[in-house]
Design an enzyme around this catalytic site. Structure first.
Site, PDB file in Angstrom:
ATOM      1  N   ASP A 179      -2.525  74.903 -84.177  1.00  0.00           N
ATOM      2  CA  ASP A 179      -2.834  73.902 -85.391  1.00  0.00           C
ATOM      3  C   ASP A 179      -3.863  73.002 -84.797  1.00  0.00           C
ATOM      4  O   ASP A 179      -4.669  72.367 -85.668  1.00  0.00           O
ATOM      5  CB  ASP A 179      -1.574  72.912 -85.816  1.00  0.00           C
ATOM      6  CG  ASP A 179      -0.814  73.596 -86.991  1.00  0.00           C
ATOM      7  OD1 ASP A 179      -1.473  74.387 -87.341  1.00  0.00           O
ATOM      8  OD2 ASP A 179       0.445  73.427 -86.799  1.00  0.00           O
TER       9      ASP A 179
ATOM     10  N   LYS B 293       1.605  82.264 -94.058  1.00  0.00           N
ATOM     11  CA  LYS B 293       1.095  82.378 -92.821  1.00  0.00           C
ATOM     12  C   LYS B 293       1.427  83.670 -92.072  1.00  0.00           C
ATOM     13  O   LYS B 293       0.724  84.437 -91.209  1.00  0.00           O
ATOM     14  CB  LYS B 293       1.212  81.327 -91.866  1.00  0.00           C
ATOM     15  CG  LYS B 293       0.628  80.022 -92.424  1.00  0.00           C
ATOM     16  CD  LYS B 293       1.046  78.537 -91.751  1.00  0.00           C
ATOM     17  CE  LYS B 293       0.555  77.430 -92.448  1.00  0.00           C
ATOM     18  NZ  LYS B 293       0.867  76.333 -91.970  1.00  0.00           N
TER      19      LYS B 293
ATOM     20  N   GLN C  53       5.626  73.349 -88.577  1.00  0.00           N
ATOM     21  CA  GLN C  53       5.386  73.233 -89.924  1.00  0.00           C
ATOM     22  C   GLN C  53       5.496  71.730 -90.403  1.00  0.00           C
ATOM     23  O   GLN C  53       6.596  71.357 -90.253  1.00  0.00           O
ATOM     24  CB  GLN C  53       5.974  74.111 -91.027  1.00  0.00           C
ATOM     25  CG  GLN C  53       5.746  74.169 -92.296  1.00  0.00           C
ATOM     26  CD  GLN C  53       4.067  74.437 -92.622  1.00  0.00           C
ATOM     27  OE1 GLN C  53       3.617  75.483 -92.103  1.00  0.00           O
ATOM     28  NE2 GLN C  53       3.475  73.842 -93.626  1.00  0.00           N
TER      29      GLN C  53
END
Length: 343
Positions: free
Chosen positions: A155, A88, A132
């Site tokens: 997200d 990412k 994460q």
């Protein structure tokens, strides 16, 4: 004409039809195979999206804005999580997004993690925040996701963003769901009135995919007007087969290897495989496979995504898109505040 001649004639006729009806400006995204299906190359699509984002972000910065910024929080030393975060951050650099990774001990408390998140929420130089997953078992995933400011929740997991999605309001949408929709759109696969089966009801993947596909196109967050059936672990196998056989589009996100078999697929259907499972190989190593019997289903489907190289790269690309969107929305909000205060 003998049997061979008749068969050859039919094959050539079908090839001609495929060539005439295939989306002309979508061909960049397909890989040709000696099967009836076209392989949707998620890696190519993701690269194209990243190029578009790079151009847009360069323009944004040239207009006097700072580059969008993304901060990732990595709790513990899980190798897979470290790899995902690294990918990412690499993508962020590629498109012109500044990024930072906060590496935290797996022994920190939930309160300590939420305090870190709150610091980032208050930091005006941070546009996007991602934690994460998974986090250590002693920390509530739900509490952590809901601690992130919804405006910085790239997200798309915050309860506010999920609620807005359910109401078809413009919002930050979970990245994998966005990636699936973008693959369908860019491959010019029609969804209007089509039957879609989504296997998997997770709140991060299956459910948001279903919400995006079934909703009314007249809404603020445009839907895709499909008729969606949402299947899950308690759907009896014979019922799953019943639904899938009638589906124009099948999307599977369960992590169950070979859940979707060739005899379940409607000829010409589109298959999007979101599943990721590591299985051992004969040489003692392992490989990544999806939910779909890829080789078998490739002989029946019209379009199919591979694993790896299908949805995975799209999730990262859409995270970058969400980060840029968050940066733009935060600037718009700041301008509104200034105007409201009469400055």
């Amino acid at each position: 004409m003998n049997l061979f001649g008749k068969t050859l004639s039919i094959v050539l006729k079908n090839v001609s039809v495929i060539q005439k009806t295939a989306p002309k400006n979508a061909s960049f995204y397909f890989t040709l195979r000696n099967t009836s299906s076209q392989i949707i190359d998620g890696k190519k699509v993701a690269e194209e999206i990243q190029k578009e984002l790079k151009r847009d972000i360069d323009t944004w910065v040239s207009e006097g804005h700072r580059a969008p910024s993304l901060t990732a929080i990595l709790v513990g030393e899980d190798p897979a999580s470290k790899k995902y975060v690294r990918n990412k951050m690499t993508a962020a650099k590629k498109v012109g997004i500044t990024s930072k990774t906060l590496k935290l001990s797996k022994d920190l408390t939930e309160e300590e993690l939420i305090n870190k998140i709150n610091e980032l929420n208050e930091d005006p130089l941070v546009d996007g925040i991602l934690v994460q997953l998974p986090v250590p078992e002693h920390i509530s995933e739900k509490n952590v996701c809901n601690a992130v400011d919804p405006k910085k929740d790239v997200d798309g997991f915050h309860i506010t963003n999920m609620g807005r999605l359910a109401l078809n309001l413009d919002t930050l949408v979970p990245c994998t769901a966005l990636g699936v929709i973008e693959l369908i759109k860019r491959s010019q696969i029609d969804t209007f009135g089509k039957n879609v089966v989504v296997c998997g009801r997770s709140k991060n993947v299956g459910l948001p995919i279903a919400l995006l596909l079934h909703s009314d196109a007249r809404n603020e967050c445009p839907g895709h007007e499909a008729t969606v059936t949402l299947c899950h672990r308690h759907t009896p196998p014979e019922e799953l087969e019943f639904f899938v056989k009638r589906a124009d589009i099948v999307i599977s996100a369960t992590g169950v290897v070979n859940l979707i078999k060739p005899d379940m697929i409607k000829p010409g259907a589109c298959i999007i495989d979101v599943g990721i499972t590591r299985i051992p190989t004969e040489d003692g190593k392992d490989k990544i496979v999806g939910d779909v019997d890829f080789e078998g289903c490739s002989d029946v489907a019209g379009y199919i995504t591979p694993v790896p190289g299908g949805v995975g790269p799209m999730t990262v690309a859409m995270l970058m898109s969400n980060t840029f969107k968050a940066a733009q929305l935060l600037v718009e909000e700041a301008v509104k505040v200034v105007k409201a205060n009469g400055h």
